[in-house]
Design a protein around this motif. Structure first.
Motif, PDB file in Angstrom:
ATOM      1  N   GLY A 131      24.797  14.813 -39.491  1.00  0.00           N
ATOM      2  CA  GLY A 131      24.999  15.923 -38.236  1.00  0.00           C
ATOM      3  C   GLY A 131      26.112  16.601 -38.292  1.00  0.00           C
ATOM      4  O   GLY A 131      26.276  16.982 -39.170  1.00  0.00           O
ATOM      5  N   ILE A 132      26.507  17.419 -37.104  1.00  0.00           N
ATOM      6  CA  ILE A 132      27.579  18.294 -37.370  1.00  0.00           C
ATOM      7  C   ILE A 132      28.018  18.333 -35.776  1.00  0.00           C
ATOM      8  O   ILE A 132      27.347  17.698 -34.571  1.00  0.00           O
ATOM      9  CB  ILE A 132      26.575  20.002 -37.560  1.00  0.00           C
ATOM     10  N   CYS A 133      29.356  18.162 -35.704  1.00  0.00           N
ATOM     11  CA  CYS A 133      29.922  18.672 -34.522  1.00  0.00           C
ATOM     12  C   CYS A 133      30.826  20.052 -34.426  1.00  0.00           C
ATOM     13  O   CYS A 133      31.257  20.235 -35.820  1.00  0.00           O
ATOM     14  CB  CYS A 133      30.827  17.402 -33.906  1.00  0.00           C
ATOM     15  N   GLY A 134      31.484  20.530 -33.434  1.00  0.00           N
ATOM     16  CA  GLY A 134      31.873  21.744 -33.826  1.00  0.00           C
ATOM     17  C   GLY A 134      30.965  22.276 -32.972  1.00  0.00           C
ATOM     18  O   GLY A 134      29.752  22.312 -31.695  1.00  0.00           O
ATOM     19  N   GLU A 135      31.679  24.056 -32.122  1.00  0.00           N
ATOM     20  CA  GLU A 135      30.956  25.304 -31.705  1.00  0.00           C
ATOM     21  C   GLU A 135      29.524  25.205 -31.588  1.00  0.00           C
ATOM     22  O   GLU A 135      28.764  25.697 -31.571  1.00  0.00           O
ATOM     23  CB  GLU A 135      31.872  26.621 -31.152  1.00  0.00           C
ATOM     24  N   HIS A 136      29.062  24.919 -33.102  1.00  0.00           N
ATOM     25  CA  HIS A 136      27.653  25.617 -33.546  1.00  0.00           C
ATOM     26  C   HIS A 136      26.665  24.817 -32.752  1.00  0.00           C
ATOM     27  O   HIS A 136      26.262  25.466 -33.530  1.00  0.00           O
ATOM     28  CB  HIS A 136      27.877  25.932 -35.320  1.00  0.00           C
ATOM     29  N   GLY A 137      27.307  23.305 -32.612  1.00  0.00           N
ATOM     30  CA  GLY A 137      26.020  22.791 -32.113  1.00  0.00           C
ATOM     31  C   GLY A 137      25.618  23.066 -30.617  1.00  0.00           C
ATOM     32  O   GLY A 137      24.850  22.196 -30.787  1.00  0.00           O
ATOM     33  N   GLY A 138      26.069  23.665 -30.236  1.00  0.00           N
ATOM     34  CA  GLY A 138      25.098  24.281 -29.473  1.00  0.00           C
ATOM     35  C   GLY A 138      25.496  26.063 -29.540  1.00  0.00           C
ATOM     36  O   GLY A 138      24.977  26.024 -27.997  1.00  0.00           O
ATOM     37  N   ASP A 139      24.976  26.215 -30.677  1.00  0.00           N
ATOM     38  CA  ASP A 139      23.756  27.870 -30.556  1.00  0.00           C
ATOM     39  C   ASP A 139      23.034  27.281 -31.037  1.00  0.00           C
ATOM     40  O   ASP A 139      22.447  26.901 -32.110  1.00  0.00           O
ATOM     41  CB  ASP A 139      25.118  28.963 -31.194  1.00  0.00           C
ATOM     42  N   PRO A 140      21.963  28.088 -30.792  1.00  0.00           N
ATOM     43  CA  PRO A 140      20.540  28.147 -30.953  1.00  0.00           C
ATOM     44  C   PRO A 140      19.617  28.164 -32.439  1.00  0.00           C
ATOM     45  O   PRO A 140      19.382  27.955 -33.114  1.00  0.00           O
ATOM     46  CB  PRO A 140      19.416  29.225 -30.698  1.00  0.00           C
ATOM     47  N   CYS A 156      28.341  18.687 -29.687  1.00  0.00           N
ATOM     48  CA  CYS A 156      28.711  20.127 -28.626  1.00  0.00           C
ATOM     49  C   CYS A 156      29.533  19.671 -27.662  1.00  0.00           C
ATOM     50  O   CYS A 156      29.493  18.859 -26.945  1.00  0.00           O
ATOM     51  CB  CYS A 156      27.620  21.131 -28.512  1.00  0.00           C
ATOM     52  N   SER A 157      29.798  20.821 -26.792  1.00  0.00           N
ATOM     53  CA  SER A 157      30.352  20.805 -25.909  1.00  0.00           C
ATOM     54  C   SER A 157      29.405  20.018 -24.765  1.00  0.00           C
ATOM     55  O   SER A 157      28.285  20.740 -24.731  1.00  0.00           O
ATOM     56  CB  SER A 157      31.378  21.987 -25.392  1.00  0.00           C
ATOM     57  N   PRO A 158      29.724  20.057 -23.644  1.00  0.00           N
ATOM     58  CA  PRO A 158      28.604  18.919 -22.962  1.00  0.00           C
ATOM     59  C   PRO A 158      28.394  20.104 -21.922  1.00  0.00           C
ATOM     60  O   PRO A 158      27.058  20.667 -21.768  1.00  0.00           O
ATOM     61  CB  PRO A 158      29.977  18.509 -21.774  1.00  0.00           C
ATOM     62  N   TYR A 159      29.262  21.240 -21.785  1.00  0.00           N
ATOM     63  CA  TYR A 159      28.292  22.243 -20.888  1.00  0.00           C
ATOM     64  C   TYR A 159      27.593  23.135 -22.200  1.00  0.00           C
ATOM     65  O   TYR A 159      26.181  23.511 -21.422  1.00  0.00           O
ATOM     66  CB  TYR A 159      28.993  23.313 -20.311  1.00  0.00           C
ATOM     67  N   ARG A 160      27.229  22.779 -23.460  1.00  0.00           N
ATOM     68  CA  ARG A 160      26.158  23.717 -23.920  1.00  0.00           C
ATOM     69  C   ARG A 160      24.989  22.667 -24.003  1.00  0.00           C
ATOM     70  O   ARG A 160      23.756  23.183 -24.985  1.00  0.00           O
ATOM     71  CB  ARG A 160      26.525  24.116 -25.201  1.00  0.00           C
ATOM     72  N   VAL A 161      24.906  21.501 -23.850  1.00  0.00           N
ATOM     73  CA  VAL A 161      23.754  20.486 -24.367  1.00  0.00           C
ATOM     74  C   VAL A 161      22.457  21.092 -23.609  1.00  0.00           C
ATOM     75  O   VAL A 161      21.552  20.655 -24.482  1.00  0.00           O
ATOM     76  CB  VAL A 161      24.181  18.875 -23.994  1.00  0.00           C
ATOM     77  N   PRO A 162      22.569  21.391 -22.501  1.00  0.00           N
ATOM     78  CA  PRO A 162      21.096  21.944 -22.258  1.00  0.00           C
ATOM     79  C   PRO A 162      20.748  23.145 -22.555  1.00  0.00           C
ATOM     80  O   PRO A 162      19.512  22.649 -23.568  1.00  0.00           O
ATOM     81  CB  PRO A 162      21.407  22.655 -21.189  1.00  0.00           C
ATOM     82  N   LEU A 166      17.242  22.194 -25.699  1.00  0.00           N
ATOM     83  CA  LEU A 166      15.827  23.537 -25.998  1.00  0.00           C
ATOM     84  C   LEU A 166      16.098  23.846 -27.428  1.00  0.00           C
ATOM     85  O   LEU A 166      15.112  24.558 -28.099  1.00  0.00           O
ATOM     86  CB  LEU A 166      16.197  24.403 -24.949  1.00  0.00           C
ATOM     87  N   ALA A 167      16.609  24.175 -27.704  1.00  0.00           N
ATOM     88  CA  ALA A 167      16.819  24.659 -29.418  1.00  0.00           C
ATOM     89  C   ALA A 167      16.550  23.919 -30.504  1.00  0.00           C
ATOM     90  O   ALA A 167      15.801  23.946 -30.650  1.00  0.00           O
ATOM     91  CB  ALA A 167      18.690  24.987 -29.626  1.00  0.00           C
ATOM     92  N   ALA A 168      17.063  22.043 -30.190  1.00  0.00           N
ATOM     93  CA  ALA A 168      16.275  21.371 -30.941  1.00  0.00           C
ATOM     94  C   ALA A 168      14.576  21.481 -30.614  1.00  0.00           C
ATOM     95  O   ALA A 168      14.673  20.987 -31.513  1.00  0.00           O
ATOM     96  CB  ALA A 168      17.701  20.167 -30.163  1.00  0.00           C
ATOM     97  N   ALA A 169      14.595  21.128 -29.458  1.00  0.00           N
ATOM     98  CA  ALA A 169      13.037  21.138 -28.977  1.00  0.00           C
ATOM     99  C   ALA A 169      12.359  22.027 -29.681  1.00  0.00           C
ATOM    100  O   ALA A 169      11.389  21.907 -30.486  1.00  0.00           O
ATOM    101  CB  ALA A 169      12.535  21.298 -27.667  1.00  0.00           C
ATOM    102  N   GLN A 170      12.945  23.781 -29.778  1.00  0.00           N
ATOM    103  CA  GLN A 170      12.003  24.997 -30.353  1.00  0.00           C
ATOM    104  C   GLN A 170      11.894  25.072 -31.677  1.00  0.00           C
ATOM    105  O   GLN A 170      11.049  24.520 -31.942  1.00  0.00           O
ATOM    106  CB  GLN A 170      12.571  25.946 -29.818  1.00  0.00           C
TER     107      GLN A 170
END
Length: 181
Positions: A131-140, A156-162, A166-170
């Protein structure tokens, strides 16, 4: 199951050395506490050499996580802090770079290293969790790429989880649509 990640590994011998130390200390602590805890041993892929030798590293590591912020820094040979305070935003404005590579994963450079590392790692250890961790983990866009190369998770950061969910589902639905064509 707990996972212990060793960061910034560039050579298999670094990982072997750290694994010996980790297992010794873990055994000592478990003996003191009178308990046994199973754990996985892995590494952060954060330098190009680590990605290029992922097949060797996977002989020791039970999982990988790409530290994409550091991998981007080491691939570009720049400090994120210095670049973002200096030239990087001008590079994006002047279209020298298509986007800030610390916000949107550079698929052509950093992404190529990641894809290669996934293939090499799973060649040595089929089914390996990566997997990955870091800022990219919250970028669609970055999440879509991670799905394309077969990563199992993003962090990713907690605030980027939603946004990440959504991006993972898409990405998964997009892949399903392509298969159904």
């Amino acid at each position: 199951m707990p996972r212990v990640m060793i960061p910034l590994v560039s050579h298999i011998n670094e990982l072997r050395n750290q694994q010996v130390t980790l297992e010794r200390v873990a055994q000592e602590v478990m003996a003191e506490e009178g308990t046994t805890i199973d754990f996985k041993f892995g590494t952060m892929i954060e330098v190009a050499r680590g990605a290029l030798t992922a097949d060797e590293i996977a002989e020791q590591a039970q999982f990988f996580s790409f530290g994409t912020n550091d991998l981007t820094q080491t691939t570009y040979g720049i400090s994120r802090d210095d670049a973002e305070k200096g030239f990087l935003l001008a590079y994006v404005e002047r279209k020298i770079l298509p986007a800030n590579p610390f916000q949107v994963l550079d698929r052509i450079g950093v992404g190529k290293l990641m894809k290669m590392a996934v293939e090499l790692g799973r060649k040595s250890r089929p089914g390996m969790s990566i997997g990955i961790c870091g800022e990219h983990g919250g970028d669609p866009s970055s999440i879509e790429f991670c799905h394309e190369i077969g990563l199992d998770y993003v962090s990713c950061s907690p605030y980027r989880v939603p946004v990440a969910r959504l991006a993972a589902a898409q990405a998964a639905l997009g892949e399903k649509r392509e298969k159904d064509k």
